[in-house]
Scaffold this motif. Structure first.
Motif, PDB file in Angstrom:
ATOM      1  N   ILE A  23       2.158   1.653  -3.274  1.00 44.15           N
ATOM      2  CA  ILE A  23       2.738   2.203  -2.045  1.00 44.15           C
ATOM      3  C   ILE A  23       4.204   2.573  -2.254  1.00 44.15           C
ATOM      4  CG2 ILE A  23       3.382   1.643   0.332  1.00 44.15           C
ATOM      5  CD1 ILE A  23       0.810  -0.043   0.487  1.00 44.15           C
ATOM      6  N   GLU A  24       4.944   1.698  -2.934  1.00 41.36           N
ATOM      7  CA  GLU A  24       6.357   1.966  -3.207  1.00 41.36           C
ATOM      8  C   GLU A  24       6.517   3.163  -4.138  1.00 41.36           C
ATOM      9  OE1 GLU A  24       9.284   0.774  -1.981  1.00 41.36           O
ATOM     10  OE2 GLU A  24       7.913  -0.058  -0.487  1.00 41.36           O
ATOM     11  N   SER A  25       5.628   3.264  -5.121  1.00 38.78           N
ATOM     12  CA  SER A  25       5.733   4.380  -6.063  1.00 38.78           C
ATOM     13  C   SER A  25       5.430   5.704  -5.379  1.00 38.78           C
ATOM     14  CB  SER A  25       4.803   4.163  -7.264  1.00 38.78           C
ATOM     15  OG  SER A  25       3.447   4.310  -6.897  1.00 38.78           O
ATOM     16  N   VAL A  26       4.477   5.699  -4.444  1.00 41.20           N
ATOM     17  CA  VAL A  26       4.161   6.916  -3.682  1.00 41.20           C
ATOM     18  C   VAL A  26       5.376   7.350  -2.868  1.00 41.20           C
ATOM     19  CG1 VAL A  26       2.802   7.838  -1.757  1.00 41.20           C
ATOM     20  CG2 VAL A  26       1.679   6.521  -3.559  1.00 41.20           C
ATOM     21  N   LYS A  27       6.001   6.382  -2.251  1.00 38.16           N
ATOM     22  CA  LYS A  27       7.193   6.675  -1.452  1.00 38.16           C
ATOM     23  C   LYS A  27       8.282   7.298  -2.316  1.00 38.16           C
ATOM     24  CE  LYS A  27      10.483   4.431   1.693  1.00 38.16           C
ATOM     25  NZ  LYS A  27      10.881   3.142   2.319  1.00 38.16           N
ATOM     26  N   LYS A  28       8.434   6.751  -3.532  1.00 39.89           N
ATOM     27  CA  LYS A  28       9.454   7.265  -4.454  1.00 39.89           C
ATOM     28  C   LYS A  28       9.080   8.646  -4.971  1.00 39.89           C
ATOM     29  CE  LYS A  28      11.931   6.087  -8.719  1.00 39.89           C
ATOM     30  NZ  LYS A  28      12.087   5.070  -9.800  1.00 39.89           N
ATOM     31  N   ASP A  29       7.826   8.802  -5.390  1.00 40.07           N
ATOM     32  CA  ASP A  29       7.386  10.082  -5.952  1.00 40.07           C
ATOM     33  C   ASP A  29       7.465  11.218  -4.946  1.00 40.07           C
ATOM     34  OD1 ASP A  29       6.904   8.908  -8.382  1.00 40.07           O
ATOM     35  OD2 ASP A  29       4.719   8.858  -8.178  1.00 40.07           O
ATOM     36  N   SER A  30       7.194  10.905  -3.675  1.00 40.88           N
ATOM     37  CA  SER A  30       7.157  11.952  -2.653  1.00 40.88           C
ATOM     38  C   SER A  30       8.482  12.080  -1.908  1.00 40.88           C
ATOM     39  CB  SER A  30       6.033  11.664  -1.651  1.00 40.88           C
ATOM     40  OG  SER A  30       6.303  10.482  -0.912  1.00 40.88           O
ATOM     41  N   ASN A  31       9.496  11.357  -2.389  1.00 37.27           N
ATOM     42  CA  ASN A  31      10.789  11.352  -1.701  1.00 37.27           C
ATOM     43  C   ASN A  31      10.639  10.942  -0.237  1.00 37.27           C
ATOM     44  OD1 ASN A  31      12.595  12.163  -3.801  1.00 37.27           O
ATOM     45  ND2 ASN A  31      11.765  14.234  -3.654  1.00 37.27           N
ATOM     46  N   GLY A  32       9.712  10.001  -0.009  1.00 36.63           N
ATOM     47  CA  GLY A  32       9.491   9.509   1.349  1.00 36.63           C
ATOM     48  C   GLY A  32       8.646  10.430   2.201  1.00 36.63           C
ATOM     49  N   GLY A  33       8.081  11.455   1.596  1.00 36.64           N
ATOM     50  CA  GLY A  33       7.338  12.447   2.374  1.00 36.64           C
ATOM     51  C   GLY A  33       5.876  12.140   2.569  1.00 36.64           C
ATOM     52  N   SER A  34       5.342  11.124   1.873  1.00 42.00           N
ATOM     53  CA  SER A  34       3.933  10.766   2.023  1.00 42.00           C
ATOM     54  C   SER A  34       3.815   9.323   2.480  1.00 42.00           C
ATOM     55  CB  SER A  34       3.186  10.955   0.688  1.00 42.00           C
ATOM     56  OG  SER A  34       3.142  12.309   0.330  1.00 42.00           O
ATOM     57  N   VAL A  35       2.861   9.082   3.357  1.00 40.72           N
ATOM     58  CA  VAL A  35       2.655   7.751   3.923  1.00 40.72           C
ATOM     59  C   VAL A  35       1.275   7.247   3.510  1.00 40.72           C
ATOM     60  CG1 VAL A  35       2.554   6.388   6.047  1.00 40.72           C
ATOM     61  CG2 VAL A  35       4.091   8.370   5.901  1.00 40.72           C
TER      62      VAL A  35
END
Length: 329
Positions: A292-304
């Motif tokens: 979840i944290e990596s998704v937040k980082k990869d998407s610049n906070g754009g994906s939930v």
């Protein structure tokens, strides 16, 4: 006298036998009562305890030999996929091979042709349209993210600054094109016909006061055409890969709104593999806090990241497919 002694001995043996029988019956009754008590306790166990036990017994065992799984994706940049591969190997003894595709039409065809085992690149609205158009039965087995659809510009900082007659790029696949047009309508740039649904096209525009020119392009190209257009509709995952933040968008939809539920991204597989324990375990692993944290980082906070049961996802897919079929009649 001797005769009396014999009779007394026989009487004593009879009494002992009767007492022993009573004792055995009592022990048997106690054993039965204990068993009944245990059964009653089991029957009265809390649902959470029962469910926990069931879940533990249902969890797939880590295989002695590695299991190889091919997953079709639309991009491997960032930390998320390498981290998922690492965790799958450590926790499930599954070796994931990522097969990257540059076009949204290819991962589902590869899945149908058994070139990959699972794919993870699409939302339910896209999958429903694809299933109907290609007569396929690809099904969701786990949720991943909801990504907002944003309007980005290198030239303007506000929707109101976009000049009349400007070109606006939107994704050309049916689901994202329809969603992009809804975003442009919400931004006040154009108006679509009533009840247009999720799969609108530029032909459904009934009012275009700014005389905008809508330019459909392949979704992966939407960030690359930014220098050539006034603005471009770009989904969250692709925007993140292009180094764009959600805060860079001059307008975007709400990723947590009920209206964006059709745009929930999923792991998908062939219908005959929908209960495959390994595939489902991989999908569940996506909900790991580190992922979840990596998704937040990869998407610049754009994906939930959102966790929705596969059965609920299937229900949403069935509804969307039903709407498409009804619209075609």
């Amino acid at each position: 006298m001797k005769k009396h002694a014999v009779l007394a001995s026989l009487l004593l043996i009879l009494i002992v036998g009767v007492l022993s029988a009573c004792g055995s019956n009592k022990a048997a009754n106690n054993t039965s009562a204990s068993a009944n008590s245990d059964n009653k306790a089991a029957a009265n166990a809390s649902p959470s305890t029962a469910n926990t036990t069931a879940e533990q017994s249902a969890a797939p065992e880590k295989p002695a030999e590695p299991i190889k799984v091919k997953i079709g994706v639309s991009g491997t940049d960032g930390e998320t996929w390498p981290l998922l591969k690492k965790k799958a190997k450590e926790q499930l003894n599954v070796e994931i091979e990522l097969v990257e595709f540059s076009d949204y039409t290819l991962p589902n065809l590869a899945l149908a042709n058994k070139e990959v085992d699972v794919n993870s690149f699409q939302h339910l609205a896209f999958l429903s349209q694809f299933n109907i158009e290609h007569n396929l039965n690809i099904v969701p087995i786990g949720s991943t993210v909801v990504s907002p659809l944003g309007l980005y510009s290198k030239k303007y900082k506000d929707v109101s600054e976009i000049p009349d007659g400007s070109q606006i790029a939107i994704p050309n696949d049916p689901a994202n094109q329809g969603r992009g047009l809804l975003v442009l309508q919400a931004a006040g740039l154009l108006k679509l016909k009533d009840n247009v649904g999720l799969y609108g096209t530029p032909d459904d525009i009934v009012d275009n006061p700014h005389k905008l020119k809508i330019v459909p392009v392949v979704a992966q190209q939407t960030p690359r055409v930014l220098p050539d257009v006034a603005a471009s509709i770009i989904n969250g995952g692709i925007a993140g890969q292009a180094g764009l933040k959600l805060s860079d968008a001059i307008f975007h939809d709400d990723p947590l709104s009920e209206t964006t539920r059709p745009y929930l991204n999923v792991f998908a597989t062939r219908v005959e593999d929908k209960d495959n324990e390994t595939y489902r375990a991989i999908a569940k692993l996506y909900q790991d806090p580190e992922i979840i944290e990596s998704v937040k980082k990869d998407s610049n906070g754009g994906s939930v990241v959102i966790d929705i049961p596969a059965e609920t996802l299937q229900g949403e897919l069935d509804k969307l497919e039903g709407e498409i079929k009804a619209a075609k009649k």
